[in-house]
Design a protein around this motif. Structure first.
Motif, PDB file in Angstrom:
ATOM      1  N   GLN A 154      -8.143   1.420   2.032  1.00 55.54           N
ATOM      2  CA  GLN A 154      -8.993   1.783   3.158  1.00 55.54           C
ATOM      3  C   GLN A 154     -10.362   1.129   3.079  1.00 55.54           C
ATOM      4  O   GLN A 154     -10.985   0.879   4.086  1.00 55.54           O
ATOM      5  CB  GLN A 154      -9.114   3.298   3.258  1.00 55.54           C
ATOM      6  CG  GLN A 154      -7.805   3.928   3.711  1.00 55.54           C
ATOM      7  CD  GLN A 154      -7.801   5.440   3.631  1.00 55.54           C
ATOM      8  OE1 GLN A 154      -8.651   6.059   3.000  1.00 55.54           O
ATOM      9  NE2 GLN A 154      -6.816   6.037   4.269  1.00 55.54           N
ATOM     10  N   GLY A 155     -10.822   0.821   1.895  1.00 56.95           N
ATOM     11  CA  GLY A 155     -12.111   0.165   1.735  1.00 56.95           C
ATOM     12  C   GLY A 155     -11.974  -1.332   1.513  1.00 56.95           C
ATOM     13  O   GLY A 155     -12.782  -1.949   0.865  1.00 56.95           O
ATOM     14  N   ASP A 156     -10.947  -1.944   2.070  1.00 57.15           N
ATOM     15  CA  ASP A 156     -10.564  -3.313   1.786  1.00 57.15           C
ATOM     16  C   ASP A 156     -10.949  -4.245   2.933  1.00 57.15           C
ATOM     17  O   ASP A 156     -10.086  -4.722   3.655  1.00 57.15           O
ATOM     18  CB  ASP A 156      -9.057  -3.330   1.530  1.00 57.15           C
ATOM     19  CG  ASP A 156      -8.586  -4.587   0.851  1.00 57.15           C
ATOM     20  OD1 ASP A 156      -9.432  -5.348   0.369  1.00 57.15           O
ATOM     21  OD2 ASP A 156      -7.373  -4.809   0.816  1.00 57.15           O
ATOM     22  N   GLU A 185       1.153   5.677  -0.852  1.00 50.88           N
ATOM     23  CA  GLU A 185       0.384   6.919  -0.970  1.00 50.88           C
ATOM     24  C   GLU A 185      -0.230   6.986  -2.364  1.00 50.88           C
ATOM     25  O   GLU A 185       0.330   6.469  -3.326  1.00 50.88           O
ATOM     26  CB  GLU A 185       1.281   8.136  -0.730  1.00 50.88           C
ATOM     27  CG  GLU A 185       1.807   8.253   0.683  1.00 50.88           C
ATOM     28  CD  GLU A 185       0.720   8.507   1.727  1.00 50.88           C
ATOM     29  OE1 GLU A 185      -0.440   8.785   1.383  1.00 50.88           O
ATOM     30  OE2 GLU A 185       1.050   8.417   2.920  1.00 50.88           O
ATOM     31  N   ASP A 186      -1.394   7.608  -2.452  1.00 47.98           N
ATOM     32  CA  ASP A 186      -2.068   7.710  -3.742  1.00 47.98           C
ATOM     33  C   ASP A 186      -1.144   8.347  -4.780  1.00 47.98           C
ATOM     34  O   ASP A 186      -0.287   9.160  -4.432  1.00 47.98           O
ATOM     35  CB  ASP A 186      -3.344   8.542  -3.605  1.00 47.98           C
ATOM     36  CG  ASP A 186      -4.430   7.784  -2.849  1.00 47.98           C
ATOM     37  OD1 ASP A 186      -4.290   6.567  -2.627  1.00 47.98           O
ATOM     38  OD2 ASP A 186      -5.428   8.412  -2.470  1.00 47.98           O
ATOM     39  N   ALA A 219      -3.163   1.643  -3.958  1.00 44.32           N
ATOM     40  CA  ALA A 219      -3.242   3.020  -3.455  1.00 44.32           C
ATOM     41  C   ALA A 219      -3.861   3.013  -2.064  1.00 44.32           C
ATOM     42  O   ALA A 219      -4.739   2.198  -1.763  1.00 44.32           O
ATOM     43  CB  ALA A 219      -4.076   3.889  -4.387  1.00 44.32           C
ATOM     44  N   ARG A 220      -3.406   3.918  -1.237  1.00 39.75           N
ATOM     45  CA  ARG A 220      -3.935   4.008   0.133  1.00 39.75           C
ATOM     46  C   ARG A 220      -5.452   4.160   0.116  1.00 39.75           C
ATOM     47  O   ARG A 220      -6.149   3.540   0.909  1.00 39.75           O
ATOM     48  CB  ARG A 220      -3.297   5.187   0.856  1.00 39.75           C
ATOM     49  CG  ARG A 220      -3.781   5.322   2.287  1.00 39.75           C
ATOM     50  CD  ARG A 220      -3.190   6.529   2.948  1.00 39.75           C
ATOM     51  NE  ARG A 220      -1.870   6.211   3.426  1.00 39.75           N
ATOM     52  CZ  ARG A 220      -1.391   6.593   4.591  1.00 39.75           C
ATOM     53  NH1 ARG A 220      -2.120   7.326   5.396  1.00 39.75           N
ATOM     54  NH2 ARG A 220      -0.184   6.268   4.970  1.00 39.75           N
ATOM     55  N   SER A 221      -5.980   4.970  -0.775  1.00 38.07           N
ATOM     56  CA  SER A 221      -7.434   5.168  -0.834  1.00 38.07           C
ATOM     57  C   SER A 221      -8.154   3.872  -1.208  1.00 38.07           C
ATOM     58  O   SER A 221      -9.272   3.638  -0.755  1.00 38.07           O
ATOM     59  CB  SER A 221      -7.792   6.283  -1.812  1.00 38.07           C
ATOM     60  OG  SER A 221      -7.334   5.971  -3.111  1.00 38.07           O
ATOM     61  N   GLU A 222      -7.543   3.001  -2.002  1.00 38.99           N
ATOM     62  CA  GLU A 222      -8.131   1.703  -2.338  1.00 38.99           C
ATOM     63  C   GLU A 222      -8.074   0.768  -1.139  1.00 38.99           C
ATOM     64  O   GLU A 222      -9.003   0.017  -0.879  1.00 38.99           O
ATOM     65  CB  GLU A 222      -7.376   1.044  -3.494  1.00 38.99           C
ATOM     66  CG  GLU A 222      -7.514   1.749  -4.815  1.00 38.99           C
ATOM     67  CD  GLU A 222      -6.623   1.130  -5.878  1.00 38.99           C
ATOM     68  OE1 GLU A 222      -7.087   1.053  -7.028  1.00 38.99           O
ATOM     69  OE2 GLU A 222      -5.478   0.740  -5.578  1.00 38.99           O
ATOM     70  N   THR A 234       0.864  -1.172   0.000  1.00 41.71           N
ATOM     71  CA  THR A 234       0.000   0.000   0.000  1.00 41.71           C
ATOM     72  C   THR A 234       0.901   1.222   0.000  1.00 41.71           C
ATOM     73  O   THR A 234       1.828   1.311   0.800  1.00 41.71           O
ATOM     74  CB  THR A 234      -0.918   0.017   1.230  1.00 41.71           C
ATOM     75  OG1 THR A 234      -1.737  -1.153   1.196  1.00 41.71           O
ATOM     76  CG2 THR A 234      -1.803   1.254   1.242  1.00 41.71           C
TER      77      THR A 234
END
Length: 135
Positions: A125-127, A60-61, A120-123, A58
């Motif tokens: 987080q919803g994992d 940073e974006d 990506a970090r944003s991906e 993971t």
């Protein structure tokens, strides 16, 4: 079929050491923040195609795309939403090079014991439901 001399504990320690090392690095726009790993076994015959450790890194974006991204050719539009290929290639090659300096555990591919998958970090987080991240 599992290699008869495969040492899952040694593979776990090896994978963790690679992931922890990656967390201390930066590769241009690729800034690692966490990792998890798994063993990829591409073939039932471990002698023909031995397994390798996959580090799901993971990071940073990616940097935002340029303002004119919609006017770019399609392939460049897709690339604009990801990390520069040179940065991801550098991270992947560094992970392989570092892995080859370590004692390779029995039962994994000796020439390319590790590969890196970027998330990506944003991906991440919803994992839900996946193994926990280290980092």
């Amino acid at each position: 079929m599992v290699a008869p001399d495969r040492d899952d504990n040694a593979i776990e320690a090896f994978a963790t050491s690679i992931g922890e090392w990656l967390l201390t690095q930066r590769f241009g726009s690729v800034v690692p923040v966490a990792f998890r790993h798994f063993l990829w076994e591409p073939s039932p015959d471990w002698r023909a195609d031995p397994p390798r450790v996959v580090i799901e890194l993971t990071v940073e974006d990616p940097p935002p795309p340029p303002a004119n991204w919609r006017s770019l050719p399609f392939e460049e539009q897709v690339r604009a939403w990801h990390w520069p290929e040179a940065d991801t290639d550098a991270a992947e090659m560094a992970a392989v090079a570092y892995a080859l300096t370590r004692k390779l555990p029995p039962g994994i591919a000796p020439l390319r014991p590790v590969s890196v998958k970027f998330l990506a970090r944003s991906e991440a987080q919803g994992d839900g439901g996946r193994p926990p991240m280290h980092g």
